[in-house]
Design a protein around this motif. Structure first.
Motif, PDB file in Angstrom:
ATOM      1  N   LEU A  44       0.822  -1.209   0.000  1.00 33.28           N
ATOM      2  CA  LEU A  44       0.000   0.000   0.000  1.00 33.28           C
ATOM      3  C   LEU A  44       0.860   1.264   0.000  1.00 33.28           C
ATOM      4  CD1 LEU A  44      -2.944  -0.885   2.399  1.00 33.28           C
ATOM      5  CD2 LEU A  44      -3.172   0.078   0.108  1.00 33.28           C
ATOM      6  N   ARG A  45       1.938   1.245   0.773  1.00 34.14           N
ATOM      7  CA  ARG A  45       2.828   2.418   0.811  1.00 34.14           C
ATOM      8  C   ARG A  45       3.430   2.675  -0.562  1.00 34.14           C
ATOM      9  NH1 ARG A  45       4.130   0.399   6.063  1.00 34.14           N
ATOM     10  NH2 ARG A  45       5.853  -0.840   5.218  1.00 34.14           N
ATOM     11  N   GLU A  46       3.852   1.618  -1.235  1.00 30.69           N
ATOM     12  CA  GLU A  46       4.425   1.775  -2.575  1.00 30.69           C
ATOM     13  C   GLU A  46       3.355   2.238  -3.565  1.00 30.69           C
ATOM     14  OE1 GLU A  46       6.913  -1.171  -4.197  1.00 30.69           O
ATOM     15  OE2 GLU A  46       7.983  -1.592  -2.326  1.00 30.69           O
ATOM     16  N   ALA A  47       2.165   1.628  -3.463  1.00 30.91           N
ATOM     17  CA  ALA A  47       1.083   1.979  -4.377  1.00 30.91           C
ATOM     18  C   ALA A  47       0.659   3.431  -4.217  1.00 30.91           C
ATOM     19  CB  ALA A  47      -0.112   1.055  -4.161  1.00 30.91           C
ATOM     20  N   LYS A  48       0.723   3.944  -2.998  1.00 28.14           N
ATOM     21  CA  LYS A  48       0.327   5.334  -2.757  1.00 28.14           C
ATOM     22  C   LYS A  48       1.206   6.296  -3.534  1.00 28.14           C
ATOM     23  CE  LYS A  48      -1.226   8.292   1.013  1.00 28.14           C
ATOM     24  NZ  LYS A  48      -1.491   8.376   2.464  1.00 28.14           N
ATOM     25  N   GLU A  49       2.474   5.918  -3.723  1.00 29.65           N
ATOM     26  CA  GLU A  49       3.412   6.762  -4.467  1.00 29.65           C
ATOM     27  C   GLU A  49       3.291   6.567  -5.967  1.00 29.65           C
ATOM     28  OE1 GLU A  49       5.392   9.039  -3.083  1.00 29.65           O
ATOM     29  OE2 GLU A  49       4.570   8.536  -1.108  1.00 29.65           O
ATOM     30  N   GLU A  50       2.897   5.364  -6.387  1.00 27.57           N
ATOM     31  CA  GLU A  50       2.997   5.015  -7.809  1.00 27.57           C
ATOM     32  C   GLU A  50       1.661   4.886  -8.529  1.00 27.57           C
ATOM     33  OE1 GLU A  50       5.174   1.380  -7.769  1.00 27.57           O
ATOM     34  OE2 GLU A  50       7.007   2.278  -6.968  1.00 27.57           O
ATOM     35  N   ALA A  51       0.567   4.681  -7.789  1.00 26.63           N
ATOM     36  CA  ALA A  51      -0.714   4.403  -8.436  1.00 26.63           C
ATOM     37  C   ALA A  51      -1.764   5.446  -8.070  1.00 26.63           C
ATOM     38  CB  ALA A  51      -1.215   3.011  -8.045  1.00 26.63           C
ATOM     39  N   ASP A  52      -2.862   5.443  -8.846  1.00 25.62           N
ATOM     40  CA  ASP A  52      -3.938   6.411  -8.646  1.00 25.62           C
ATOM     41  C   ASP A  52      -5.158   5.794  -7.971  1.00 25.62           C
ATOM     42  OD1 ASP A  52      -2.726   8.704 -10.317  1.00 25.62           O
ATOM     43  OD2 ASP A  52      -2.659   6.998 -11.676  1.00 25.62           O
ATOM     44  N   GLY A  53      -5.166   4.473  -7.872  1.00 29.84           N
ATOM     45  CA  GLY A  53      -6.254   3.763  -7.227  1.00 29.84           C
ATOM     46  C   GLY A  53      -5.805   2.348  -6.910  1.00 29.84           C
ATOM     47  N   GLY A  76      -6.294   7.496   0.949  1.00 31.03           N
ATOM     48  CA  GLY A  76      -6.470   8.806   0.320  1.00 31.03           C
ATOM     49  C   GLY A  76      -6.731   8.786  -1.169  1.00 31.03           C
ATOM     50  N   LYS A  77      -6.838   7.600  -1.756  1.00 31.64           N
ATOM     51  CA  LYS A  77      -7.151   7.466  -3.184  1.00 31.64           C
ATOM     52  C   LYS A  77      -8.242   6.405  -3.318  1.00 31.64           C
ATOM     53  CE  LYS A  77      -2.455   8.702  -4.621  1.00 31.64           C
ATOM     54  NZ  LYS A  77      -1.232   8.291  -5.364  1.00 31.64           N
ATOM     55  N   PRO A  78      -8.917   6.330  -4.489  1.00 32.38           N
ATOM     56  CA  PRO A  78     -10.001   5.359  -4.645  1.00 32.38           C
ATOM     57  C   PRO A  78      -9.558   3.927  -4.348  1.00 32.38           C
ATOM     58  CG  PRO A  78     -10.038   6.920  -6.451  1.00 32.38           C
ATOM     59  CD  PRO A  78      -8.777   7.196  -5.681  1.00 32.38           C
ATOM     60  N   THR A  79     -10.370   3.209  -3.579  1.00 34.37           N
ATOM     61  CA  THR A  79     -10.071   1.820  -3.234  1.00 34.37           C
ATOM     62  C   THR A  79     -11.289   0.948  -3.497  1.00 34.37           C
ATOM     63  OG1 THR A  79     -10.688   2.258  -0.928  1.00 34.37           O
ATOM     64  CG2 THR A  79      -8.340   2.359  -1.475  1.00 34.37           C
ATOM     65  N   VAL A  80     -11.056  -0.223  -4.084  1.00 34.09           N
ATOM     66  CA  VAL A  80     -12.118  -1.173  -4.389  1.00 34.09           C
ATOM     67  C   VAL A  80     -11.692  -2.549  -3.890  1.00 34.09           C
ATOM     68  CG1 VAL A  80     -13.438  -2.328  -6.208  1.00 34.09           C
ATOM     69  CG2 VAL A  80     -12.863   0.099  -6.438  1.00 34.09           C
ATOM     70  N   ALA A  81     -12.607  -3.262  -3.261  1.00 33.26           N
ATOM     71  CA  ALA A  81     -12.347  -4.642  -2.868  1.00 33.26           C
ATOM     72  C   ALA A  81     -13.026  -5.557  -3.867  1.00 33.26           C
ATOM     73  CB  ALA A  81     -12.870  -4.916  -1.461  1.00 33.26           C
ATOM     74  N   SER A  89     -15.200 -12.813   7.593  1.00 30.05           N
ATOM     75  CA  SER A  89     -14.539 -12.422   8.825  1.00 30.05           C
ATOM     76  C   SER A  89     -13.541 -11.283   8.585  1.00 30.05           C
ATOM     77  CB  SER A  89     -13.866 -13.643   9.455  1.00 30.05           C
ATOM     78  OG  SER A  89     -13.434 -13.372  10.770  1.00 30.05           O
ATOM     79  N   GLY A  90     -12.257 -11.510   8.921  1.00 29.42           N
ATOM     80  CA  GLY A  90     -11.255 -10.458   8.773  1.00 29.42           C
ATOM     81  C   GLY A  90     -11.112  -9.971   7.354  1.00 29.42           C
ATOM     82  N   ALA A  91     -11.270 -10.885   6.387  1.00 33.29           N
ATOM     83  CA  ALA A  91     -11.186 -10.484   4.980  1.00 33.29           C
ATOM     84  C   ALA A  91     -12.284  -9.481   4.642  1.00 33.29           C
ATOM     85  CB  ALA A  91     -11.277 -11.695   4.064  1.00 33.29           C
ATOM     86  N   TYR A  92     -13.483  -9.702   5.217  1.00 29.31           N
ATOM     87  CA  TYR A  92     -14.563  -8.738   4.960  1.00 29.31           C
ATOM     88  C   TYR A  92     -14.308  -7.431   5.691  1.00 29.31           C
ATOM     89  CZ  TYR A  92     -18.847  -6.344   4.263  1.00 29.31           C
ATOM     90  OH  TYR A  92     -19.741  -5.357   3.898  1.00 29.31           O
ATOM     91  N   TRP A  93     -13.716  -7.485   6.869  1.00 32.84           N
ATOM     92  CA  TRP A  93     -13.381  -6.255   7.593  1.00 32.84           C
ATOM     93  C   TRP A  93     -12.498  -5.375   6.708  1.00 32.84           C
ATOM     94  CZ3 TRP A  93     -11.676  -6.362  13.451  1.00 32.84           C
ATOM     95  CH2 TRP A  93     -11.675  -5.053  13.956  1.00 32.84           C
ATOM     96  N   ILE A  94     -11.499  -5.975   6.080  1.00 31.03           N
ATOM     97  CA  ILE A  94     -10.624  -5.230   5.172  1.00 31.03           C
ATOM     98  C   ILE A  94     -11.425  -4.710   3.979  1.00 31.03           C
ATOM     99  CG2 ILE A  94      -8.660  -5.408   3.597  1.00 31.03           C
ATOM    100  CD1 ILE A  94      -7.519  -7.532   5.546  1.00 31.03           C
ATOM    101  N   ALA A  95     -12.257  -5.580   3.388  1.00 31.18           N
ATOM    102  CA  ALA A  95     -13.055  -5.180   2.224  1.00 31.18           C
ATOM    103  C   ALA A  95     -13.966  -4.004   2.553  1.00 31.18           C
ATOM    104  CB  ALA A  95     -13.879  -6.360   1.726  1.00 31.18           C
ATOM    105  N   SER A  96     -14.557  -4.026   3.754  1.00 31.59           N
ATOM    106  CA  SER A  96     -15.499  -2.964   4.130  1.00 31.59           C
ATOM    107  C   SER A  96     -14.814  -1.614   4.294  1.00 31.59           C
ATOM    108  CB  SER A  96     -16.233  -3.335   5.432  1.00 31.59           C
ATOM    109  OG  SER A  96     -15.355  -3.291   6.545  1.00 31.59           O
ATOM    110  N   SER A  97     -13.497  -1.616   4.467  1.00 30.53           N
ATOM    111  CA  SER A  97     -12.778  -0.350   4.606  1.00 30.53           C
ATOM    112  C   SER A  97     -12.533   0.315   3.257  1.00 30.53           C
ATOM    113  CB  SER A  97     -11.439  -0.577   5.324  1.00 30.53           C
ATOM    114  OG  SER A  97     -10.578  -1.384   4.549  1.00 30.53           O
ATOM    115  N   CYS A  98     -12.818  -0.409   2.168  1.00 27.84           N
ATOM    116  CA  CYS A  98     -12.667   0.157   0.821  1.00 27.84           C
ATOM    117  C   CYS A  98     -13.887   1.004   0.458  1.00 27.84           C
ATOM    118  CB  CYS A  98     -12.501  -0.967  -0.205  1.00 27.84           C
ATOM    119  SG  CYS A  98     -10.967  -1.903  -0.045  1.00 27.84           S
TER     120      CYS A  98
END
Length: 250
Positions: A44-53, A76-81, A89-98
Motif C-alpha cells: 500500500l505504501r508503494e502503491a500510494k506513491e505510484e498508483a492512482d487507485g 487517500g485514493k479510490p479503493t475497491v475490494a 470475517s477479517g477479509a470482509y473487515w478489510i473489504a469494508s474499509s474500501c
C-alpha cells in the motif's frame, strides 16, 4: 511539433491471500500468513506513491486485520475490494474499509463475528496419570492454557464480545448499516454474493472487469494500466534472494 502524450492512470492490484495472523513473539512456528499484514501495508505504501487507485483481491486475527483496514481507510485514493470466492470475517473487515466492494454472485461474504478456541487436555492427562501444577498471581493469568483450569471463562466471553462490537461498529459505519435493522448481518452469517448485495454488504456483482470499472469511475479515468503488486513484490523478493545467493556462492 511533438505532442505531450498523457500516461494512462495506474490501478494497483493488491492480493490479500491466506490467513491474516500476527507474526513474531511466539514459540509456535510462523504460519504462511504471519507477515501478511506487514506485506500488504508495504504494498500500500508503494502503491500510494505510484498508483492512482487500488483494487484488493482480499479471516484473520483481529489486530493485524484492523491494521490493514486502517491503512486502507487512510490511503487517500479510490479503493475497491474484489471478492472472488471468500470474503469472510477479517477479509470482509478489510473489504469494508474500501470505498466500494465488488463480489462474484457465488462468493461467500460477511461472516461478521469473532471466535476463540481453547483445547482442554485435562481428561486425557488424568487418564495418563499426568498432573499439571502451576502458580499464578491472578485467576485470569492462566486464561487460555489447555489444562482445564476453567477460570476466567466469563472474562474470555466478555473479551470476544468487545472485539465483536468493535468489528461490527467498524463495518456498520463503513457500509452505512443500521445495527438494529441489520442485526442478522452481525451474527456471523455468511451470504452468497446476491444475498450480500441485498443486505448492503457489497455494492456490485462481478469480477475483475467490474472492479476495474468501479475504480476507474472514481478516478475519473477512461484508460488505465493495471499493476499487479503481488507479482511485483514476488519478483523483487526473488531478485533480492538471487543477489544474496550470488554473493554467497557466486
Amino acid at each position: 511539433m511533438k505532442r505531450d502524450v498523457k500516461m494512462a492512470d495506474r490501478i494497483a492490484l493488491i492480493p490479500v491471500k491466506g490467513p491474516i495472523v500476527g507474526g513474531g513473539g511466539s514459540m509456535i512456528p510462523r504460519q504462511p500468513g504471519a507477515e501478511m499484514s506487514k506485506l500488504v501495508r508495504q504494498m500500500l505504501r508503494e502503491a500510494k506513491e505510484e498508483a492512482d487507485g487500488v483494487i484488493f483481491a482480499p479471516g484473520g486475527t483481529p489486530y493485524p486485520t484492523k491494521e490493514i483496514a486502517q491503512t486502507v481507510e487512510e490511503f487517500g485514493k479510490p479503493t475497491v475490494a474484489r471478492i472472488k470466492e471468500n470474503g469472510l470475517s477479517g477479509a470482509y473487515w478489510i473489504a469494508s474499509s474500501c470505498d466500494r466492494i465488488v463480489a462474484d454472485e457465488l462468493s461467500r461474504v460477511g461472516g461478521i463475528g469473532v471466535s476463540a478456541f481453547q483445547p482442554d487436555f485435562s481428561e486425557l492427562l488424568e487418564k495418563l496419570g499426568v498432573k499439571f501444577k502451576s502458580s499464578a498471581t491472578g485467576k485470569y493469568k492462566e486464561q487460555g492454557l489447555p489444562f482445564g483450569s476453567g477460570e476466567g471463562e466469563d472474562f474470555m466471553e466478555e473479551h470476544l464480545e468487545e472485539v465483536n462490537k468493535i468489528f461490527a461498529e467498524s463495518v456498520a459505519e463503513a457500509r452505512n448499516l443500521d445495527e438494529d435493522e441489520a442485526e442478522e448481518v452481525f451474527e456471523g452469517k455468511p451470504y452468497l454474493g446476491r444475498q450480500a448485495k441485498k443486505v448492503g454488504l457489497i455494492d456490485r456483482l462481478g469480477g475483475r472487469e467490474e472492479a476495474v470499472e468501479e475504480c476507474s469511475e472514481m478516478m475519473g479515468s477512461e484508460e488505465v494500466d493495471i499493476v499487479d503488486y503481488g507479482e511485483k513484490m514476488e519478483k523483487e523478493s526473488r531478485g533480492l534472494l538471487g543477489s544474496v545467493l550470488d554473493q554467497l556462492f557466486g
